[in-house]
Design an enzyme around this catalytic site. Structure first.
Site, PDB file in Angstrom:
ATOM      1  N   ASP A   1      39.822  60.307  18.831  1.00 53.72           N
ATOM      2  CA  ASP A   1      38.854  59.340  18.270  1.00 53.72           C
ATOM      3  C   ASP A   1      38.409  58.394  19.379  1.00 53.72           C
ATOM      4  O   ASP A   1      37.230  58.057  19.513  1.00 53.72           O
ATOM      5  CB  ASP A   1      39.468  58.512  17.128  1.00 53.72           C
ATOM      6  CG  ASP A   1      39.305  59.168  15.754  1.00 53.72           C
ATOM      7  OD1 ASP A   1      39.243  60.408  15.687  1.00 53.72           O
ATOM      8  OD2 ASP A   1      39.249  58.431  14.743  1.00 53.72           O
TER       9      ASP A   1
ATOM     10  N   ASP B   1      50.517  55.077  26.168  1.00 54.44           N
ATOM     11  CA  ASP B   1      49.824  53.780  26.250  1.00 54.44           C
ATOM     12  C   ASP B   1      48.968  53.718  27.514  1.00 54.44           C
ATOM     13  O   ASP B   1      47.795  53.303  27.478  1.00 54.44           O
ATOM     14  CB  ASP B   1      50.810  52.599  26.154  1.00 54.44           C
ATOM     15  CG  ASP B   1      52.075  52.768  26.982  1.00 54.44           C
ATOM     16  OD1 ASP B   1      52.250  53.842  27.609  1.00 54.44           O
ATOM     17  OD2 ASP B   1      52.887  51.827  27.028  1.00 54.44           O
TER      18      ASP B   1
ATOM     19  N   LYS C   1      55.589  59.682  24.958  1.00 57.02           N
ATOM     20  CA  LYS C   1      56.137  58.324  25.007  1.00 57.02           C
ATOM     21  C   LYS C   1      57.629  58.471  25.297  1.00 57.02           C
ATOM     22  O   LYS C   1      58.496  58.053  24.514  1.00 57.02           O
ATOM     23  CB  LYS C   1      55.857  57.611  23.668  1.00 57.02           C
ATOM     24  CG  LYS C   1      56.254  56.144  23.609  1.00 57.02           C
ATOM     25  CD  LYS C   1      55.337  55.213  24.388  1.00 57.02           C
ATOM     26  CE  LYS C   1      55.880  53.799  24.358  1.00 57.02           C
ATOM     27  NZ  LYS C   1      55.143  52.873  25.244  1.00 57.02           N
TER      28      LYS C   1
ATOM     29  N   ASP D   1      45.614  62.850  17.692  1.00 60.75           N
ATOM     30  CA  ASP D   1      44.696  62.324  16.678  1.00 60.75           C
ATOM     31  C   ASP D   1      44.030  61.047  17.198  1.00 60.75           C
ATOM     32  O   ASP D   1      42.807  60.904  17.187  1.00 60.75           O
ATOM     33  CB  ASP D   1      45.489  62.037  15.396  1.00 60.75           C
ATOM     34  CG  ASP D   1      44.609  61.481  14.289  1.00 60.75           C
ATOM     35  OD1 ASP D   1      43.494  62.004  14.095  1.00 60.75           O
ATOM     36  OD2 ASP D   1      45.033  60.514  13.629  1.00 60.75           O
TER      37      ASP D   1
HETATM   38  C1  IPM Z   1      41.968  64.371  11.557  1.00 55.20           C
HETATM   39  C2  IPM Z   1      42.323  63.397  10.468  1.00 55.20           C
HETATM   40  C3  IPM Z   1      43.567  63.849   9.736  1.00 55.20           C
HETATM   41  C4  IPM Z   1      44.715  63.781  10.723  1.00 55.20           C
HETATM   42  C5  IPM Z   1      43.917  63.062   8.455  1.00 55.20           C
HETATM   43  C6  IPM Z   1      42.778  63.045   7.488  1.00 55.20           C
HETATM   44  C7  IPM Z   1      45.135  63.603   7.791  1.00 55.20           C
HETATM   45  O1  IPM Z   1      42.433  62.107  10.954  1.00 55.20           O
HETATM   46  O2  IPM Z   1      41.777  65.556  11.260  1.00 55.20           O
HETATM   47  O3  IPM Z   1      41.849  63.954  12.712  1.00 55.20           O
HETATM   48  O4  IPM Z   1      45.288  62.709  10.963  1.00 55.20           O
HETATM   49  O5  IPM Z   1      45.046  64.827  11.263  1.00 55.20           O
HETATM   50 MN    MN Z   2      41.788  61.926  13.004  1.00 56.84          MN
END
Ligand code: IPM
Ligand code: MN
Ligand code: NAD
Length: 359
Positions: free
Chosen positions: A247, A219, A186, A243
């Site tokens: 996801d 973004d 960013k 992170d």
């Molecule tokens: C991950 C989780 C962790 C992170 C948390 C639980 C601290 O979300 O391993 O992806 O943010 O690294």
């Molecule tokens: Mn995570």
């Protein structure tokens, strides 16, 4: 000497998927006539409740002795008080820091028979084969934190060295893949990102002229990952962005429960964990998808134990179980956690004895 593997089940579905990791390791041992020293200890909320610490000294000492650590998940609503001095997640963060695990590898690959579960059209995702290299021991996660009644702050800091080592790791990885790296930041707002941009451009120009390199703002990257995910191959990015983006990417290939990870660094032991959390909404019901965890066991064989062929066989066994529809609810199957893991273990036996390839 036998390799030492430490299991840290943690909280929520952590113990459910870690039990399957143990069974898979034991099955590998039996199939290949190997023997491992497997031990287990506390981390996260379970450790907090039992000892008052999310990462007890004894657990950390065992991690330092181990060749590989397998972690389930930590955290849950019972420990979510914002005023609490200690949280389960600190156990995991401190462990990553203490073991010097600066690079978290998160592969994202589509199994063709899961294309219909993806929110994207099949033609958009068919070639998704992504490796996200997430920096894991720096940035906003580890800066100084302040919180009082009316204000709060999180220090956000990166050093040249922290950036350089993870960019090198990603570029090395790109050489054995498609020779392309995207660095996501960013830089239009954050000073840390501007340093990432400078350092990575220097490293790439000097040491990796053969690797195609581009930068992208986070973004826009969040948009491109859902609009055209197959344009990416190796992504390297800082802790928080990595992170969040993984996801997001997991949904493209079916479920959070599918994604494995390997955390590597300066020391001897690697840490292997699925990317998902403790999933309190499904915990205790044998609903958790174990494949992210079983894939992490595969990565352990590859990266920490140097047994590449076993890693490949585990990957293939998961692949074949998915092909046969032997999977959990989240990816359209009807098997429970242990049943899905059984399918993988059976497929592994088949691969070994009959040399079955991809089905
Ligand atoms: C991950 C989780 C962790 C992170 C948390 C639980 C601290 O979300 O391993 O992806 O943010 O690294
Ligand atoms: Mn995570
Ligand atoms: P989560 O990853 O636990 O769950 C998000 C959603 O995905 C939930 O609906 C869950 O049911 C589903 N899901 C996750 N793993 C699954 C699996 N294996 N099979 C099927 N469905 C699965 O994220 P959250 O709910 O935001 O967090 C819950 C707790 O977990 C929090 O305390 C958080 O801090 C913690 N957490 C820990 C880790 C870790 O230990 N590495 C990672 C992420 C979150």
């Amino acid at each position: 000497m036998n390799a030492k593997i430490l299991l840290l089940p943690g909280d929520g579905i952590g113990p459910e998927v870690t039990a399957e990791a143990r069974r898979l390791i034991e099955a590998v041992a039996e199939i290949h006539g190997l023997s491992f020293d497997i031990d287990e200890d506390l981390i996260g909320g379970a450790a907090l409740d039992a000892t008052g610490e999310p990462l007890p000294k004894e657990t950390l000492a065992k991690c330092r002795e181990a060749d590989a650590v397998i972690l389930g998940a930590v955290g849950g609503p019972q420990w979510d008080d914002p005023d609490a001095k200690k949280r389960p997640e600190q156990g995991l963060l401190n462990l990553r820091k203490e073991l010097g695990l600066f690079a978290n590898l998160r592969p994202v690959r589509l199994h063709p028979s899961l294309a219909h579960i993806s929110p994207l059209k099949a033609e958009k995702i068919q070639n998704v084969d992504l490796m996200v290299v997430r920096e894991l021991t720096g940035g906003s996660y580890f800066g100084k934190k302040e919180l009082d009644a009316d204000s709060a702050s999180d220090e956000y800091r990166y050093s040249r060295e922290e950036i350089e080592r993870v960019v090198r790791l990603a570029a090395d990885m790109a050489r054995s893949r498609y020779g392309r790296v995207t660095m996501i930041d960013k830089a239009n707002v954050l000073a840390t990102s501007r340093l990432w941009r400078k350092v990575s451009a220097e490293v790439m120009k000097k040491s990796y002229p053969d690797v195609a390199y581009e930068t992208m703002l986070v973004d826009a990257a969040a948009m491109h990952i859902v609009a055209n995910p197959s344009r990416f191959n190796v992504i390297v990015t800082e802790n928080m962005f990595g992170d969040i983006l993984t996801d997001e990417a997991s949904v493209l290939v079916g479920s959070m429960g599918m994604l494995p990870s390997a955390s590597l660094g300066t020391g001897k032991a690697g840490l292997f964990e699925p990317i998902h959390g403790s999933a309190p909404d499904i915990a205790g019901r044998r609903l958790a998808n174990p494949f992210g965890m079983l894939g992490s066991v595969g990565m352990m064989f590859e990266y920490s134990l140097g047994m590449r062929e076993i890693a490949r066989q585990i990957e293939l066994a998961i692949w074949n179980a998915v092909s046969a529809g032997q999977c959990t609810l989240d990816i359209g199957g009807n098997l429970r956690t242990d049943e899905a893991a059984n399918a993988v273990i059976e497929r592994l036996g088949e691969i070994h004895t009959k040399k079955v390839a991809f089905i």
